[in-house]
Write a protein that holds these residues in place. Structure first.
Motif, PDB file in Angstrom:
ATOM      1  N   LYS A 160      47.709  30.999 -35.297  1.00 16.10           N
ATOM      2  CA  LYS A 160      48.052  31.333 -34.015  1.00 16.10           C
ATOM      3  C   LYS A 160      47.379  32.794 -33.800  1.00 16.10           C
ATOM      4  N   SER A 161      46.623  32.983 -32.587  1.00 18.96           N
ATOM      5  CA  SER A 161      45.938  34.291 -32.220  1.00 18.96           C
ATOM      6  C   SER A 161      47.113  35.372 -32.296  1.00 18.96           C
ATOM      7  N   LYS A 162      48.156  35.112 -31.559  1.00 22.01           N
ATOM      8  CA  LYS A 162      49.246  36.069 -31.074  1.00 22.01           C
ATOM      9  C   LYS A 162      49.745  36.623 -32.802  1.00 22.01           C
ATOM     10  N   TRP A 163      49.742  35.795 -33.742  1.00 22.63           N
ATOM     11  CA  TRP A 163      50.195  36.406 -35.050  1.00 22.63           C
ATOM     12  C   TRP A 163      49.248  37.429 -35.656  1.00 22.63           C
ATOM     13  N   ASN A 164      48.067  36.893 -35.366  1.00 23.14           N
ATOM     14  CA  ASN A 164      46.839  37.522 -35.912  1.00 23.14           C
ATOM     15  C   ASN A 164      46.960  39.185 -35.206  1.00 23.14           C
ATOM     16  N   HIS A 165      47.056  39.253 -33.714  1.00 25.25           N
ATOM     17  CA  HIS A 165      47.296  40.173 -33.001  1.00 25.25           C
ATOM     18  C   HIS A 165      48.217  41.252 -33.526  1.00 25.25           C
ATOM     19  N   LEU A 166      49.332  40.469 -33.755  1.00 20.62           N
ATOM     20  CA  LEU A 166      50.652  41.304 -33.936  1.00 20.62           C
ATOM     21  C   LEU A 166      50.486  41.996 -35.428  1.00 20.62           C
ATOM     22  N   VAL A 167      49.975  41.238 -36.511  1.00 21.10           N
ATOM     23  CA  VAL A 167      49.796  41.959 -37.990  1.00 21.10           C
ATOM     24  C   VAL A 167      48.593  42.772 -37.819  1.00 21.10           C
ATOM     25  N   HIS A 168      47.703  42.763 -36.708  1.00 16.94           N
ATOM     26  CA  HIS A 168      46.666  43.709 -36.444  1.00 16.94           C
ATOM     27  C   HIS A 168      47.084  45.060 -36.420  1.00 16.94           C
ATOM     28  N   LYS A 169      47.951  44.913 -35.273  1.00 16.47           N
ATOM     29  CA  LYS A 169      48.655  46.204 -34.661  1.00 16.47           C
ATOM     30  C   LYS A 169      49.228  47.013 -35.761  1.00 16.47           C
ATOM     31  N   PHE A 170      50.075  46.222 -36.421  1.00 15.50           N
ATOM     32  CA  PHE A 170      50.752  46.553 -37.620  1.00 15.50           C
ATOM     33  C   PHE A 170      49.728  47.530 -38.910  1.00 15.50           C
ATOM     34  N   VAL A 171      48.844  46.974 -39.289  1.00 12.45           N
ATOM     35  CA  VAL A 171      47.908  47.115 -40.088  1.00 12.45           C
ATOM     36  C   VAL A 171      47.082  48.299 -39.670  1.00 12.45           C
ATOM     37  N   ILE A 172      46.615  48.355 -38.516  1.00  9.84           N
ATOM     38  CA  ILE A 172      45.889  49.284 -38.066  1.00  9.84           C
ATOM     39  C   ILE A 172      46.381  50.336 -37.526  1.00  9.84           C
ATOM     40  N   GLY A 173      47.605  50.232 -37.063  1.00  3.48           N
ATOM     41  CA  GLY A 173      48.012  50.982 -36.350  1.00  3.48           C
ATOM     42  C   GLY A 173      49.300  51.700 -37.171  1.00  3.48           C
ATOM     43  N   HIS A 174      50.087  51.076 -37.849  1.00  7.74           N
ATOM     44  CA  HIS A 174      51.090  51.776 -38.881  1.00  7.74           C
ATOM     45  C   HIS A 174      50.582  52.038 -39.965  1.00  7.74           C
ATOM     46  N   LEU A 175      49.667  51.397 -40.571  1.00 13.30           N
ATOM     47  CA  LEU A 175      49.281  51.717 -41.941  1.00 13.30           C
ATOM     48  C   LEU A 175      47.719  52.559 -41.971  1.00 13.30           C
ATOM     49  N   LYS A 176      47.330  52.705 -40.870  1.00 10.24           N
ATOM     50  CA  LYS A 176      45.853  53.410 -40.544  1.00 10.24           C
ATOM     51  C   LYS A 176      46.104  54.504 -39.467  1.00 10.24           C
ATOM     52  N   GLY A 177      46.856  54.288 -38.699  1.00 14.23           N
ATOM     53  CA  GLY A 177      47.011  55.471 -37.642  1.00 14.23           C
ATOM     54  C   GLY A 177      45.737  55.367 -36.710  1.00 14.23           C
ATOM     55  N   ALA A 178      45.318  54.109 -36.236  1.00 20.48           N
ATOM     56  CA  ALA A 178      44.260  53.841 -35.477  1.00 20.48           C
ATOM     57  C   ALA A 178      45.038  52.921 -34.248  1.00 20.48           C
ATOM     58  N   ALA A 179      43.923  52.819 -33.293  1.00 15.47           N
ATOM     59  CA  ALA A 179      44.315  51.664 -32.209  1.00 15.47           C
ATOM     60  C   ALA A 179      43.562  50.409 -32.148  1.00 15.47           C
ATOM     61  N   ALA A 180      44.236  49.271 -32.087  1.00 10.25           N
ATOM     62  CA  ALA A 180      43.591  48.102 -32.286  1.00 10.25           C
ATOM     63  C   ALA A 180      42.776  47.755 -31.096  1.00 10.25           C
ATOM     64  N   SER A 181      43.079  48.203 -29.956  1.00 10.53           N
ATOM     65  CA  SER A 181      42.198  47.809 -28.924  1.00 10.53           C
ATOM     66  C   SER A 181      40.980  48.852 -28.933  1.00 10.53           C
ATOM     67  N   TRP A 182      40.842  49.780 -29.347  1.00 11.29           N
ATOM     68  CA  TRP A 182      39.884  50.671 -29.724  1.00 11.29           C
ATOM     69  C   TRP A 182      38.896  49.898 -30.689  1.00 11.29           C
ATOM     70  N   TRP A 183      39.641  49.548 -31.674  1.00  7.81           N
ATOM     71  CA  TRP A 183      38.724  48.498 -32.646  1.00  7.81           C
ATOM     72  C   TRP A 183      38.273  47.477 -31.931  1.00  7.81           C
ATOM     73  N   ASN A 184      38.957  46.593 -31.494  1.00  6.05           N
ATOM     74  CA  ASN A 184      38.410  45.413 -30.946  1.00  6.05           C
ATOM     75  C   ASN A 184      37.190  45.501 -30.027  1.00  6.05           C
ATOM     76  N   HIS A 185      37.476  46.660 -28.998  1.00  4.36           N
ATOM     77  CA  HIS A 185      36.507  46.801 -27.990  1.00  4.36           C
ATOM     78  C   HIS A 185      34.971  47.251 -28.819  1.00  4.36           C
ATOM     79  N   LEU A 186      34.968  48.059 -29.783  1.00  7.18           N
ATOM     80  CA  LEU A 186      33.759  48.318 -30.382  1.00  7.18           C
ATOM     81  C   LEU A 186      33.261  47.238 -31.023  1.00  7.18           C
ATOM     82  N   HIS A 187      34.254  46.414 -31.964  1.00 13.85           N
ATOM     83  CA  HIS A 187      33.758  45.706 -33.108  1.00 13.85           C
ATOM     84  C   HIS A 187      33.173  44.314 -32.386  1.00 13.85           C
ATOM     85  N   TYR A 188      33.776  43.822 -31.342  1.00 14.46           N
ATOM     86  CA  TYR A 188      33.332  42.873 -30.840  1.00 14.46           C
ATOM     87  C   TYR A 188      31.944  42.737 -30.211  1.00 14.46           C
ATOM     88  N   ASN A 189      31.860  44.004 -29.306  1.00 14.76           N
ATOM     89  CA  ASN A 189      30.494  44.358 -29.136  1.00 14.76           C
ATOM     90  C   ASN A 189      29.729  44.304 -30.044  1.00 14.76           C
TER      91      ASN A 189
END
Length: 427
Positions: A183-212
């Motif tokens: 399920k995509s929603k679980w990927n999105h949730l854990v993505h925010k935990f890893v990139i946000g809480h473990l790395k101190g970055a924004a998931a939306s920022w990464w998604n915007h650049l990387h999918y382009n």
């Protein structure tokens, strides 16, 4: 003919010539499985951003659509109101594309690997990967807390934290590509935990650049990883064009690293306004970090330690990500088919236990770009079949050693600098 995103009767047909006229920012059509859609208004609401879908305006987006969307039945409910017709029966599936046989073989391969379960993740693999990230972070803090903050121990702590950060970078990449959970929603949730809480970055920022980047890799003006002509130039086309603008070319690799390091360490500045949810996640990283290290190093010492960790990690990140792309073809959009475009922009690094771990399996960059939702532990299983497909159709499939991949980064930058200087002096 039906415009404005309103659905029309199936009898309405279009030629490629008509579809290609609708490729401006305020007028966008695209084709998916021979169906023509008007995405002009929808692009603004597209969850992946308006740019990534807009890159295919006036083009066939079938392969990209399939690659990026795990639940295509769900997505169809959004597409249905945008349907305005279909391609005429006399029109090819992709205008000007002479690689129909390659496209067909690739679609067959993707169907086969899906049936074989190569798009299913192994939970134990990702649990172990997360565990070793958390273990490194815990050991780094416990070491300086118990034995003290000498220069030697602080350096070792920084190396351990940088390793943890780099590995967390590869892990957030997995969740960002929706390749772990069904399920995509679980990927999105854990993505925010890893990139946000473990790395101190924004998931939306990464998604915007990387999918382009994945939508149009190494395509000037569309791939943000190479769209940096205001700072430095890459490839063989951009240096010659930039010379006429009389812009400065950074010939030396250190400046390249510095520019990428800046973009890698400042996501919080560029993405704060996009999502308060993301803001809360990555602020939790800094709250946790300073709570652990301020009592040991003081505020300014903790800031210095964090900057040094980012310095180490960003160099690791740059080498791994650029050795697969930077030496490859960098050019304007040629509207190539999916497999040809991805193969011209990517190369692989030889498989080994260290290479897999060091690069987060992005040494299989070719397979990752062709199947972005495939769990990375399966890349090596599909790689021989991708190579066989390339050999069959005479497409280059580049495999390098780790050392060759790194030296190619330096030589490609030198070549770009020389091209710029030569073009600039002879204008």
């Amino acid at each position: 003919m039906g415009v404005g995103g309103q659905q029309t009767e199936a009898a309405v047909v279009f030629s490629w010539e008509e579809v290609q006229k609708h490729c401006s920012r305020n007028d966008r059509w695209l084709v998916i499985s021979r169906k023509v859609y008007n995405i002009t208004q929808w692009a603004k609401r597209h969850p992946g951003g308006s740019h990534v879908i807009g890159h295919y305006a006036g083009e066939d987006a079938t392969e990209a659509f399939t690659a990026f969307h795990p639940d295509q039945t769900f997505v169809q409910k959004f597409l249905k109101p945008l349907l305005i017709g279909e391609l005429a029966a006399t029109e090819p599936s992709q205008e000007g594309n002479k690689n129909a046989a390659i496209i067909q073989d690739f679609e067959t391969l993707r169907t086969q690997v899906e049936k074989e379960g190569l798009f299913k993740a192994k939970p134990l693999f990702f649990c172990l990967h997360l565990s070793h990230i958390l273990l490194l972070e815990a050991l780094a803090w416990m070491m300086v807390w118990y034995w003290g903050t000498s220069w030697t121990l602080t350096l070792l702590c920084a190396v351990m934290l940088a390793t943890s950060q780099a590995q967390a970078g590869w892990l957030q990449h997995d969740f960002g590509h929706l390749s772990v959970f069904k399920k995509s929603k679980w990927n999105h949730l854990v993505h925010k935990f890893v990139i946000g809480h473990l790395k101190g970055a924004a998931a939306s920022w990464w998604n915007h650049l990387h999918y382009n980047h994945h939508a149009k890799p190494n395509v000037l003006s569309k791939d943000p990883d190479v769209n940096m002509s205001g700072i430095f130039v890459l490839g063989s086309v951009q240096p010659v064009e930039a010379s006429s603008w009389k812009k400065i070319c950074f010939k030396y690799f250190e400046k390249f690293v510095a520019a990428h390091k800046l973009s890698n360490t400042c996501p919080t500045i560029t993405s704060t306004s996009t999502s308060f949810y993301d803001l809360a996640w990555y602020l939790s990283f800094y709250i946790r970090y300073f709570s652990c290290y301020v009592p040991l190093y003081g505020f300014f010492g903790s800031v210095a330690l964090n900057l040094f960790v980012r310095f180490l990690e960003s160099h690791w990140f740059v080498w791994v990500t650029q050795m697969n792309h930077l030496p490859m073809n960098i050019d304007h959009d040629k509207n190539r088919d999916w497999i040809t475009m991805q193969l011209q922009a990517t190369s692989n690094i030889e498989k080994s236990f260290f290479n897999d771990w060091f690069s987060g399996h992005l040494n299989f960059q070719i397979e990752h770009h062709l199947f972005p939702r495939m769990p990375r532990h399966n890349y090596h299983l599909v790689a021989p079949r991708v190579r066989a497909l390339c050999d069959k159709h005479g497409i280059s499939y580049q495999m390098k050693t780790l050392w060759q991949g790194m030296t190619d980064v330096v030589s490609s930058l030198k070549t770009s600098g020389d091209l710029w200087l030569d073009a600039y002096l002879h204008k």
